[in-house]
Design an enzyme around this catalytic site. Sequence first.
Site, mmCIF file in Angstrom:
data_model
loop_
_atom_site.group_PDB
_atom_site.id
_atom_site.type_symbol
_atom_site.label_atom_id
_atom_site.label_comp_id
_atom_site.label_asym_id
_atom_site.label_seq_id
_atom_site.Cartn_x
_atom_site.Cartn_y
_atom_site.Cartn_z
ATOM 1 N N ILE B 79 0.901 -1.152 0.000
ATOM 2 C CA ILE B 79 0.000 0.000 0.000
ATOM 3 C C ILE B 79 0.941 1.202 0.000
ATOM 4 C CG2 ILE B 79 -0.242 -0.196 2.545
ATOM 5 C CD1 ILE B 79 -2.920 1.219 2.351
ATOM 6 N N SER B 80 0.728 2.128 -0.937
ATOM 7 C CA SER B 80 1.685 3.227 -1.108
ATOM 8 C C SER B 80 1.775 4.101 0.131
ATOM 9 C CB SER B 80 1.291 4.085 -2.297
ATOM 10 O OG SER B 80 1.335 3.328 -3.462
ATOM 11 N N GLN B 81 2.881 4.786 0.223
ATOM 12 C CA GLN B 81 3.103 5.784 1.274
ATOM 13 C C GLN B 81 1.967 6.818 1.183
ATOM 14 O OE1 GLN B 81 6.640 7.769 0.132
ATOM 15 N NE2 GLN B 81 6.836 8.997 1.986
#
Lengths: 804, 230
Positions: B79-81
């Site tokens: 899950i992206s930053q």
Amino acid sequence: MHNSTQSKDHSSTRLMLSLGILSAAIIAFQLALMQILSIVQWHHFAYMVISVAMLGFGAAGTVLAFFRQRLLQGIGWWLPVLMISCGISMSLVVYLSQLSFIRFDSYMLFANYTHIGRLLLTYLLFFIPFLLGALAIGLVFDHYVAIIGKVYFANLLGSAAGGLLLLALLWYLYPNRLPAIISWLPVIAGAMIIPQLHKRTGALRLFALLACVMCALTIVFPPTLHLSQFKDLSKTLLLPEAAIKMERTSPYGPIQAVSSPVLRYAPGMSLAAEQPVTASTAVFLNGDWLGAVAGYNQADTTFVLHNTSFDLPYKMADRKDVLVLQAGTGLEVAHALSRQATRIVAIEPNAVLTTALQQTLSADNDSLFYHPAISVHTTDPRIFLLTDTAYYDLIHLPMAGSFGGSAGLYALHQQYLLTKDAFMHMWPRLQEDGAISISAWMDYPVRHPLKLAATLAEVLEALNIRQPRQHITAIRSWSTISFVITKRPLTTAVVQNIRRFCNQWQFDPVLLPGLQPGERARYHFLQDSSFFQHIDALFSNDRNALYANYDFNIKPATDERPYFSQFIRWKNLSHLAAYFGNRSIPFFEIGYLLVVITLVQIAVVSFVLVLLPLFRRGWKGKHKTGVLLYFGGIGLGYMFVEMVFIQHFTFYFGHPVYAAAAVITVLLFFSGCGSYMAGRFAGNKKAMVIITAIIIVLLCIYATVLMPLLQQTKHSALPVKTGVVLLLTAPLAFCMGIPFPAALSWLARMEATDIPWAWGLNGCVSVISTALATIIAVEAGAALVLWLAALAYCLPLVVWSRWL
Amino acid sequence: MLSTICYIGLFLLLAPWQEDVYKAKREKMVSQQIQRRGVKDPVVLKAMRTVKRHEFVPADQTKNAYDDRPLPIGYGQTISQPYIVAYMTEVIKPQSHFKVLEIGTGSGYQAAILSAIVKEVYTIEIVPELGKSATEKLKTNYRNVQVKISDGYHGWKENGPYDAIVVTAAAEHIPPPLISQLKEGGKMVIPVGSTFLTQMLILVEKKNGSTTTKNLLPVTFVPLTRKKSE
């Protein structure tokens, strides 16, 4: 009396044989673990395995120091127990390391700290067989110190045989089956020396039998290797209908071909391309992406690379004779064929891969390798360049880097095809209108394209090309950059062809005679113009200033420092961290950092497990400094030499596994021979000083001439090269085999309580020197490692001169 | 039985308090990680404050949900930053009437953020397990999101063309069907980088029959050379 002597000789021979078998198992197991970790994680863990093995030897010295008397008194019982236990643990540890709650993942080390604990647990598991095996070897060394030369000879000879054994096994067995096979060896070694008339003979035999059952079970039910979820193969197998359609094993590692209807490959394809890409088969080596296999004669589709920047050399001029170096899955060979090349020479060192492409995968590549225009050579590209006499219109190299960046996984890969020396060897093979082409992924911060441009700029300069910018062109898609250097200056017609090609597929020229600044970013805009400024600087007098000040290492790789993908500069880490955050830094150069982390961890662990207990026990010997310097020096020196030889002979033979096997075998065999003779020198101080001096002189010579000598003879036939390697290695290895047993023998007479210290120190320093040698080679070149090895051997010289 | 009742009671008692903790973490995330780095669009900031990121991460990562970093969600995906999610959303300049296609649903968090801003979100996930998990998480509170488990290469033609396309799982080539499903004047954004580190965003714009790209750098890195020459 005669019978008693005969029986003694017989039992001594059996013991030596048993020791040899155990030593073979330890080396083979070490190499098998390296292979297994390369598959489930990445090859950097090879250093961890070497270090763990050495740590086992170091810790064995500590255990011996504490329980020496007890172990020596019961040696008849302990030796078979330790050997058989070593075999059992070899059969079990890989199983245990793959359990879900123990399994670690390199990427997760920086995202989920429980994986650091798992990594340590894996260290511990792998450490057990080495500790048990090393304890058995240490006991034999200690008990039979009177014939230490013979004992050490058996140990080294066995180790050499272990290297060869593993190499043979790798051709036939998948790596998950190796530990079970190897685990039989220590069990056999232990069973061989079960005493006949001992009160516990029955118990020992039962133990050996149980071990056999266990080893047999692990052969029948080998452990399943769980690949990291972040490996390319793991991700590809998640695709719909993904299936492994081919699987082969080889000394390079297992090769798998995966097909899926959604697997497509068209690197940096033009955004103007309207035709969807058709599905292809992908090939993986050790679970890492190797390349795509695509057909070339589907009438209804354009060849996949025609809409990419890779097509540049074919748009500049006709290319009839094409040499594809490191052809891999043959995509570039098919590309050349689709552009009407009439003679294509494909060079691929991996024989198993080429066989698979010619057989199982021939339907996927339209039987490419049976086409009359194509000839395939299974050899190292650098060796081919030196032996070939033909001339080519185009020499094509494989792509540098990987999409999205490899997070520095390849930082320690020795890429001899991307060194300045390699390009210098390609140049004479070009026709008058010939060209060399190579592409790279555009990464950010920019590293691969700049290092490539720097390499080409320096090569053109070294070739005395007066106006290098007239001989080079580069174009950029949204994610790739393709370079072509030409033997003749680019003509107006060629420049027009390049412009036309760029306009058609919406690529931007980066290097082109007569280029206007506005042309460089018509379709693909960059955040600022720094990339272009840096490219221009590389072709100007500002090049060295850019090398010195850029945050990453973009100086070209050389044969002496063949690490093209190594970019990190330690002094600039804080600057990078300020921009990207501390947590991001590991993902720039995870491969290199893993080696540094291994070095730090293993240094701490070896200190805690080996030296600290010895300190706590107290050192009562009279020659502390002498023992420390002597055994520390030879431990460091020997491993440094071994690591450099593996690197240099990888270049020489063009095959890392063969090189490692050759170095380990030859080095250990001749060291064994040296140790066999060590008894003759043990009491002779003058002889020892001379032998140590010979080692130092040879190392100084090698530091200066080894690489040039190998470069000069690399093209020779295999028997000649084998002769060169023997000639270079044998005398040095012979001499290096003498100091350890000679000094142990001396210690046994003078100060027997120092023996565990000597053993432990030697192991401890060897632990550190494996990773340390690699770091020094990357940072300063392999020659410096050899100079340092020479310096390390000065320590025993000083000891012989002053203390002994 | 008694212990189960006790646990449920304790959970009910602590749940509101826990929600407050997460809310405070979201506020901090927006102010310290996102606003400070230059994301200004109020609708994006509002969505980032509203959507409960901790509901989209695996249970063992809940405590790290609001950390300034990507988190593993299994199947080799992350899950992206938070900042990258906000930045990617801002660059497509989302409007309330937009129809957005997302390729690579992953955890479902990016779709949830878009859902809070635009009219319709269509999202495609190729890994069935991730697609099912995201569908479950999105079905209650994000009703304008439709999830399809399929190969994203061909886009979702039936609902196109789209005002914007967000490709969260970058491929080494941009599928032509996606470009054709992008409206004239539409924007497509693609992150490029290694696992756990988005180094660059590619913004694809379709204008006057031509498709151009622009490198957008989440972290604009100034090499030392330039700093010195300045």
